[in-house]
Design a protein around this motif. Structure first.
Motif, short mmCIF file in Angstrom:
data_model
loop_
_atom_site.label_atom_id
_atom_site.label_comp_id
_atom_site.label_asym_id
_atom_site.label_seq_id
_atom_site.Cartn_x
_atom_site.Cartn_y
_atom_site.Cartn_z
N SER A 187 0.74 -1.38 -0.25
CA SER A 187 0.26 0.17 -0.21
C SER A 187 0.73 1.48 -0.04
O SER A 187 2.63 1.29 0.60
CB SER A 187 -0.80 0.32 1.35
N LYS A 188 0.38 2.59 -0.63
CA LYS A 188 1.30 3.48 -0.44
C LYS A 188 1.53 4.34 0.89
O LYS A 188 0.28 3.88 1.81
CB LYS A 188 0.04 4.98 -1.42
N ASN A 221 5.67 1.97 -3.76
CA ASN A 221 4.57 2.10 -2.83
C ASN A 221 4.85 2.78 -2.02
O ASN A 221 4.32 3.70 -1.11
CB ASN A 221 4.04 0.37 -2.79
N GLU A 278 -7.53 14.04 -12.59
CA GLU A 278 -7.01 12.51 -11.95
C GLU A 278 -6.04 13.36 -10.42
O GLU A 278 -5.92 12.43 -10.26
CB GLU A 278 -5.56 12.24 -12.98
N GLN A 281 -8.31 13.16 -8.03
CA GLN A 281 -9.25 11.51 -8.11
C GLN A 281 -7.84 11.34 -6.98
O GLN A 281 -8.55 10.36 -6.25
CB GLN A 281 -9.45 10.64 -9.03
N ASN A 282 -6.48 11.69 -7.57
CA ASN A 282 -5.53 10.82 -6.78
C ASN A 282 -5.65 11.17 -5.31
O ASN A 282 -4.96 10.52 -3.54
CB ASN A 282 -4.41 11.15 -7.37
N THR A 284 -7.87 11.88 -3.53
CA THR A 284 -9.00 11.00 -2.45
C THR A 284 -8.76 9.69 -2.39
O THR A 284 -8.94 9.29 -1.16
CB THR A 284 -10.38 10.89 -3.41
N ASP A 285 -8.09 8.76 -3.28
CA ASP A 285 -7.51 7.52 -3.29
C ASP A 285 -6.08 7.81 -2.01
O ASP A 285 -6.23 6.42 -1.48
CB ASP A 285 -6.67 7.34 -4.72
N VAL A 286 -5.83 8.51 -2.23
CA VAL A 286 -4.23 8.77 -1.07
C VAL A 286 -4.62 9.50 0.39
O VAL A 286 -4.20 8.29 0.93
CB VAL A 286 -2.84 9.78 -2.23
N ARG A 288 -7.41 10.11 1.69
CA ARG A 288 -9.26 9.12 1.75
C ARG A 288 -9.56 10.48 2.56
O ARG A 288 -10.62 10.57 3.58
CB ARG A 288 -9.20 8.33 3.60
N GLU A 290 -12.10 14.03 0.42
CA GLU A 290 -12.62 14.63 -0.87
C GLU A 290 -12.67 16.55 -0.17
O GLU A 290 -12.71 17.20 0.35
CB GLU A 290 -14.10 14.69 -0.57
#
Length: 382
Positions: A187-188, A221, A278, A281-282, A284-286, A288, A290
């Motif tokens: 995981s990152k 990662n 992107e 979105q990154n 949000t992904d990294v 967690r 918004e």
């Protein structure tokens, strides 16, 4: 400590007063005692909304908390990182017991094992239950506690997503454990390591050895950064390292910079609007969380479209602006520019004129849109 560093630290502490700082006594079953906590909630924290925040767990909270809390509040104020919940654990004369490890395998034993369980099984669940937290946690430690936070990295599912390791007093076997775990991690994970030339020789030697091992890893990662400072003392180095650590961990969260604009966005062969999508979105992904798209970031993409005369991308940018700022004239401006530059001036004129009831934003005014509509009307005789 240099006068400028002292001034900066005072400024950060004063700045953090605007945030919400609480002092709590936590009755720990694992430690069989009460432990004092310092908790800073973000300026915008409200019990009436659903916004969530990353967590910082700060060991050595009796002296390190204020430095971390001030930096977090300062960087969040300038939107260089998200607002976050900062939790300091006071250790005072318990520090040696809290960080106790076995001489046989360098892992926590006795009171060290109890403190490890206190953090993972009591403190963090309590913070997550009591406050609105995102699933992004940062651990910060200095010398002995900098060694200790690495034990959470060794778990099959690491407890933290970012580690700030400052002048660590590394247990002997950690030079093997840490690189091996980072080599395998799936995981990152952010890992920041720092020391000063004025550390004890053993700290310097071990830290440089760890840096060499981590630097050789090929795991994508691992998001790794390292600083070696010349001037600060062992006790002053956190004030130098913390800003560097926050900038490293939250680089992807930061607004589009001039460097990013010039070296990346202007040179894109694909859609700059897709790049913006992107980027967020990154986040949000990294992290967690918004994050609303900043108006300045919209402006940067618009500037790139104008510079490269890639006006076809304005239509997609208008759709995105309409979703983010539906009550403003932003999407109308972008859509008008799209129609202007793709051979539909009459449609552009109507779009500009129809924005009269919407709010101005980001330097784009009603007057500007009406001027553009009038120019089209004059040029084409509508």
């Amino acid at each position: 400590m240099k006068k400028s560093t002292i001034f900066l630290l005072i400024l950060l502490i004063i700045n953090s007063i605007n945030a919400q700082v609480k002092y709590e006594s936590f009755e720990s079953t694992k430690l069989k005692e009460t432990r004092e906590l310092k908790i800073q909630l973000p300026r915008s924290y409200s019990y009436n909304d659903d916004k969530s925040y990353p967590i910082f767990i700060v060991l050595d909270g009796d002296y390190l908390f204020e430095a971390v809390a001030g930096n977090v509040d300062y960087y969040a104020y300038w939107e260089e990182m998200p607002e976050a919940i900062v939790v300091g654990v006071n250790q005072l004369d318990k520090r040696y017991d809290d960080c106790m490890y076995s001489e046989q395998n360098s892992l926590p034993i006795d009171t060290g094992a109890a403190f490890y369980e206190f953090i993972g099984l009591e403190l963090i669940p309590y913070i997550e239950k009591t406050y609105r937290t995102a699933n992004f946690k940062v651990a910060i430690g200095h010398d002995e506690t900098a060694n200790f936070i690495n034990y959470f990295l060794l778990k099959p599912q690491p407890l933290f997503q970012a580690y700030v390791v400052i002048s660590p007093e590394l247990a002997p076997d950690m030079l093997n454990y840490i690189p091996q775990r980072l080599k395998e991690i799936e995981s990152k994970t952010f890992y920041y390591l720092a020391h000063t030339a004025k550390d004890r020789p053993a700290v310097t030697v071990m830290t440089k050895a760890l840096h060499k091992e981590i630097s050789a890893l090929k795991n994508e990662n691992i998001l790794y950064s390292y600083n070696s400072f010349d001037n600060p003392s062992h006790y002053a180095v956190p004030t130098y390292a913390l800003p560097k650590a926050l900038e490293h961990i939250f680089y992807a969260y930061q607004p589009i910079s001039k460097k990013e604009y010039l070296e990346v966005i202007l040179k894109l062969e694909s859609s700059p609007v897709a790049y913006l999508q992107e980027k967020y979105q990154n986040i949000t992904d990294v992290y967690r969380i918004e994050k609303p798209i900043l108006v300045n970031d919209f402006n940067a993409i618009s500037a790139a479209i104008e510079k490269n005369q890639s006006f076809e991308y304005y239509e997609d940018l208008a759709k995105m602006a309409g979703q983010e700022y539906p009550k403003t004239i932003l999407s109308h401006y972008y859509l008008g520019r799209f129609y202007e530059e793709t051979g539909k001036p009459k449609k552009a004129m109507h779009i500009y004129q129809s924005a009269y009831s919407l709010s101005e934003i980001g330097g784009i005014t009603q007057e500007l849109l009406l001027e553009k509509a009038d120019l089209i009307k004059t040029d084409f005789g509508y």
